[in-house]
Design an enzyme around this catalytic site. Sequence first.
Site, mmCIF file in Angstrom:
data_model
loop_
_atom_site.group_PDB
_atom_site.id
_atom_site.type_symbol
_atom_site.label_atom_id
_atom_site.label_comp_id
_atom_site.label_asym_id
_atom_site.label_seq_id
_atom_site.Cartn_x
_atom_site.Cartn_y
_atom_site.Cartn_z
ATOM 1 N N THR A 1 91.998 96.781 66.686
ATOM 2 C CA THR A 1 91.214 97.571 65.820
ATOM 3 C C THR A 1 89.841 97.244 66.054
ATOM 4 O O THR A 1 89.084 98.068 65.553
ATOM 5 C CB THR A 1 91.464 97.187 64.428
ATOM 6 O OG1 THR A 1 91.414 96.183 63.879
ATOM 7 C CG2 THR A 1 93.395 97.862 64.052
ATOM 8 N N ASP A 2 89.250 96.212 66.413
ATOM 9 C CA ASP A 2 87.962 95.607 66.465
ATOM 10 C C ASP A 2 87.175 96.658 67.279
ATOM 11 O O ASP A 2 86.069 97.042 66.794
ATOM 12 C CB ASP A 2 87.623 94.134 67.103
ATOM 13 C CG ASP A 2 88.307 93.171 65.977
ATOM 14 O OD1 ASP A 2 88.524 93.503 64.752
ATOM 15 O OD2 ASP A 2 88.202 91.980 66.539
ATOM 16 N N SER B 1 90.656 93.404 71.774
ATOM 17 C CA SER B 1 89.890 94.584 72.059
ATOM 18 C C SER B 1 88.585 94.312 72.477
ATOM 19 O O SER B 1 87.835 95.215 73.182
ATOM 20 C CB SER B 1 89.897 95.632 70.960
ATOM 21 O OG SER B 1 89.360 95.121 69.744
ATOM 22 N N THR C 1 95.899 93.266 67.981
ATOM 23 C CA THR C 1 96.616 92.779 66.858
ATOM 24 C C THR C 1 98.056 93.317 66.815
ATOM 25 O O THR C 1 99.212 92.699 66.444
ATOM 26 C CB THR C 1 95.956 92.883 65.649
ATOM 27 O OG1 THR C 1 94.677 92.193 65.630
ATOM 28 C CG2 THR C 1 96.701 92.459 64.360
#
Length: 368
Positions: A129-130, A96, A50
């Site tokens: 971030t995932d 990710s 992101t």
Amino acid sequence: MASPRMLISSIAALAVAPLASSFPHMIRQDVSSPINASLPNVTIFATGGTIASQGGSNTQTIGYSVGLGVEALLDAVPEILNISNINGYQVSNVDSGSVNASILLDLASQVNTELAKPEINGVVITHGTDTLEETCFFLDLVVDSSKPVVCAGAMRPATALSADGPLNLLQAVTLASSPNARNRGAMIVLNDRIGSAFYTTKNNANTMDTFTSTEMGQLGTLINQVPYFYFSPSQPMGKTHFNVCNATSLPQVDIIYAYQDMDAELFQSAYDAGAEGIVWAGLGSGGISTKAQDAAESVYNATGIPFVASHRSADGFVPEGSQDFVIAGGFYNPQKARILLQLAVADGRDNEAIKDVFALSCPAPGSY
Ligand SMILES: *[C@@H]1O[C@H](CO)[C@@H](O)[C@H](O)[C@H]1NC(C)=O
Ligand SMILES: *[C@@H]1O[C@H](CO)[C@@H](O)[C@H](O)[C@H]1NC(C)=O
Ligand SMILES: *[C@@H]1O[C@H](CO)[C@@H](O)[C@H](O)[C@H]1NC(C)=O
Ligand SMILES: *[C@@H]1O[C@H](CO)[C@@H](O)[C@H](O)[C@H]1NC(C)=O
Ligand SMILES: *[C@@H]1O[C@H](CO)[C@@H](O)[C@H](O)[C@H]1NC(C)=O
Ligand SMILES: *[C@@H]1O[C@H](CO)[C@@H](O)[C@H](O)[C@H]1NC(C)=O
């Protein structure tokens, strides 16, 4: 004199690839700033996510696409060049969820090489971030340096109102430059908070304050771009270091989520699809139904692959139980247990030794 923004843009335009990559997937859009010898030197490895993505409008905060390169990240934050000399490498440019073993091993090798250089003060990894906690936990276990390794991402795309990526990146570089950040293992920085990669997890699918470690807490915070730590440097209990310098792949380890009346065939299916280890996200402190446990045990009896019991609850601990074939996952959540199991299997450890690796995270009282 050229402004930092112009400088970094022109450097980006002239970007050269200083290293020949052994990994064909690597995208080289490398950046290096001119050296000011009185500033610390930080290397940024950009992987996508992101923080490097653009939405269709400034109000779109989900469903956007990844694609901005490392130079665009730096271009958004020229202030970075006032606090450090930057080398930027594009390791991948993926969401990710698509980070795989070759990207991880490539990253580990590059981070270790970079940190071994005496003039480098620390590294930053920008990441979606995932699964940021997985990559950062992996680096925590395989990086061989006391220098700071800082993982940062963003919850809002670069095009959003109040995008959080630029400040998170500035804070990550600040932290990677800080001598106080040494000997603390890999760290995750978002939303002004400094967390240990070992314990921090993504707790909310959408909000800015998503990275937390409810039980173990934060390591510190950044205020006015100065890192403040709550404790002197320390490491999590029982962290095992793995050397992956010769590894070219990691074994397939699958996670199976437990639920009421779960399908007991899932374990055999995972094995048939190539799993060399299985983590289950168990009920409560690691349980699964009797039927599922019997099915898992038959797969174990037939194959000997390691089974690790973790917990589907966000927090908690799985102690050793009565079932001999089950390796207790301790405090590790399923996604971190998977990474640890991949590393332990890749390192050639047998099931007894793997049990010890997991048990180290919570030694019996009196043993330390
Ligand atoms: C990992 O992902 C990269 C980038 O998408 C791809 O080029 C590479 O082939 C993948 N590696 C494996 C082992 O799947
Ligand atoms: C180099 O960095 C120092 C410390 O921040 C600063 O005082 C100096 O002006 C910088 N030099 C140049 C040429 O930018
Ligand atoms: C940054 O790198 C330059 C060039 O190698 C070096 O002269 C300088 O001392 C380094 N900065 C720090 C703080 O180590
Ligand atoms: C960098 O520092 C100089 C000197 O303090 C300042 O004039 C300049 O505005 C700063 N640039 C940025 C982008 O913060
Ligand atoms: C990696 O391979 C080299 C060459 O075979 C060997 O000398 C070295 O000990 C290996 N390192 C590890 C950590 O296995
Ligand atoms: C697995 O093997 C153990 C030891 O031989 C045996 O006691 C157990 O019943 C077996 N479990 C299943 C489900 O076959």
